[in-house]
Write a protein that holds these residues in place. Structure first.
Motif, short mmCIF file in Angstrom:
data_model
loop_
_atom_site.label_atom_id
_atom_site.label_comp_id
_atom_site.label_asym_id
_atom_site.label_seq_id
_atom_site.Cartn_x
_atom_site.Cartn_y
_atom_site.Cartn_z
N UNK A 103 49.16 14.11 -12.78
CA UNK A 103 50.30 13.19 -12.72
C UNK A 103 51.51 13.84 -12.07
N UNK A 104 52.26 13.01 -11.36
CA UNK A 104 53.44 13.50 -10.65
C UNK A 104 54.65 13.53 -11.60
N UNK A 105 54.47 14.23 -12.71
CA UNK A 105 55.54 14.36 -13.69
C UNK A 105 55.50 15.77 -14.27
N UNK A 106 56.58 16.18 -14.87
CA UNK A 106 56.65 17.45 -15.57
C UNK A 106 56.14 17.22 -17.00
N UNK A 211 51.15 6.39 -12.25
CA UNK A 211 50.47 5.69 -11.17
C UNK A 211 49.11 6.28 -10.85
N UNK A 212 48.86 7.53 -11.26
CA UNK A 212 47.54 8.12 -11.02
C UNK A 212 46.46 7.34 -11.73
N UNK A 213 46.76 6.83 -12.92
CA UNK A 213 45.80 6.01 -13.64
C UNK A 213 45.56 4.71 -12.88
N UNK A 214 46.63 4.11 -12.38
CA UNK A 214 46.46 2.91 -11.59
C UNK A 214 45.62 3.14 -10.35
N UNK A 215 45.82 4.27 -9.69
CA UNK A 215 45.02 4.59 -8.51
C UNK A 215 43.54 4.73 -8.86
N UNK A 216 43.25 5.34 -9.99
CA UNK A 216 41.85 5.49 -10.41
C UNK A 216 41.21 4.13 -10.64
N UNK A 217 41.95 3.23 -11.27
CA UNK A 217 41.42 1.89 -11.53
C UNK A 217 41.19 1.14 -10.23
N UNK A 218 42.14 1.24 -9.32
CA UNK A 218 42.03 0.55 -8.04
C UNK A 218 40.82 1.03 -7.25
N UNK A 226 47.44 -3.60 -9.97
CA UNK A 226 48.20 -2.63 -10.76
C UNK A 226 49.66 -3.05 -10.79
N UNK A 227 50.23 -3.04 -11.98
CA UNK A 227 51.65 -3.36 -12.17
C UNK A 227 52.31 -2.13 -12.78
N UNK A 228 53.32 -1.58 -12.12
CA UNK A 228 54.05 -0.43 -12.65
C UNK A 228 55.24 -0.94 -13.44
N UNK A 229 55.25 -0.65 -14.73
CA UNK A 229 56.32 -1.12 -15.60
C UNK A 229 57.58 -0.28 -15.42
N UNK A 230 58.67 -0.77 -15.96
CA UNK A 230 59.93 -0.01 -15.88
C UNK A 230 60.34 0.51 -17.25
N UNK A 231 59.43 0.42 -18.24
CA UNK A 231 59.70 0.93 -19.57
C UNK A 231 58.65 1.96 -19.95
N UNK A 232 59.04 2.96 -20.71
CA UNK A 232 58.09 3.98 -21.14
C UNK A 232 57.24 3.52 -22.31
#
Length: 253
Positions: A103-106, A211-218, A226-232
């Motif tokens: 994932x592109x996160x720390x 988004x890595x999870x979304x990419x795997x599903x796609x 895939x819908x990227x939410x704006x809430x954690x």
């Protein structure tokens, strides 16, 4: 005409309250059925008993949509795989496997707010754990979270704190007894690797930074959105979840 039916399966340590506002948001478009109001979710089971329970709830037909959050994704997949749902919606799904790409996160920063939970579990005091869960919920909800949605999350976390404590203590004890235990059956055959076998449409709502999870599903599903939410926090997404559900209903009806 028979009204469409939607089956909801909540994440572990939550319950039907995740979606208590959904009937209002979808304005009578479908009958809402919460699995956990009828049967216990067999988190430690491979899934056979779960499907028998779903068939009882489905009666002579199938569900138009199954919606699952977090770790319940494997159960929703099993429902669709068994031909018991015509559409599949994941909310912040747990893939039950390593991601294709990191994932592109720390991760250290992502996990930092949850470290007090680990300390509270070690202490073993349920009241202390409840206090910590409330603080973690407030710290991670984000500035745009609706107060009512945040309170709903806090209520679920504190009500299920005993289950969480028992589960984490059992996990710690098992790890101490056997550092290399065998994987449970669902980890040996992750649902996300078998998405290509499904013919039903799939929509996944993923958290920011996931988004890595979304990419795997796609890449795996035949028909995926895939819908990227704006809430954690997924419980803070009633309107967004309802919008996705309505979109799926429009496709199926």
């Amino acid at each position: 005409m028979t009204m469409p039916r939607i089956l909801f399966v909540p994440d572990q340590f939550t319950d039907y309250r995740m979606w208590s506002d959904i009937p209002d948001w979808i304005q009578g478009r479908a009958e809402v059925i919460h699995f956990d109001q009828h049967e216990q979710i067999p988190w430690a089971d491979a899934g056979g008993g779960f499907l028998a329970a779903v068939r009882r709830l489905a009666g002579a037909g199938v569900f138009d949509i199954v919606v699952a959050a977090g770790q319940a994704a494997r159960f929703a997949f099993a429902i669709a795989e068994a031909g018991l749902a015509r559409g599949l919606i994941f909310i912040y799904p747990s893939p039950d496997c390593l991601l294709d790409e990191p994932p592109d996160v720390d991760l250290a920063e992502v996990l930092k707010p949850y470290l007090p939970v680990v300390a509270a579990v070690r202490e073993g005091h349920i009241d202390r754990l409840r206090d910590v869960l409330v603080q973690v919920a407030c710290d991670t909800a984000g500035p745009d979270a609706e107060p009512r949605e945040l309170q709903r999350l806090i209520s679920m976390l504190t009500d299920h704190a005993g289950e969480l404590l028992t589960n984490l203590q059992a996990t710690q004890a098992a790890a101490a007894a056997d550092p290399s235990p065998p994987d449970p059956p669902w980890l040996e055959r992750p649902w996300i690797d078998r998405l290509a076998t499904l013919t039903v449409p799939v929509i996944a709502i993923v958290a920011p930074g996931s988004t890595a999870i979304g990419d795997m599903i796609t890449r795996r599903a035949r028909d995926a959105e895939i819908v990227v939410a704006d809430q954690l926090i997924p419980v803070a997404l009633p309107s967004g979840s309802a919008e996705v559900i309505v979109r799926m209903l429009d496709r199926l009806t």
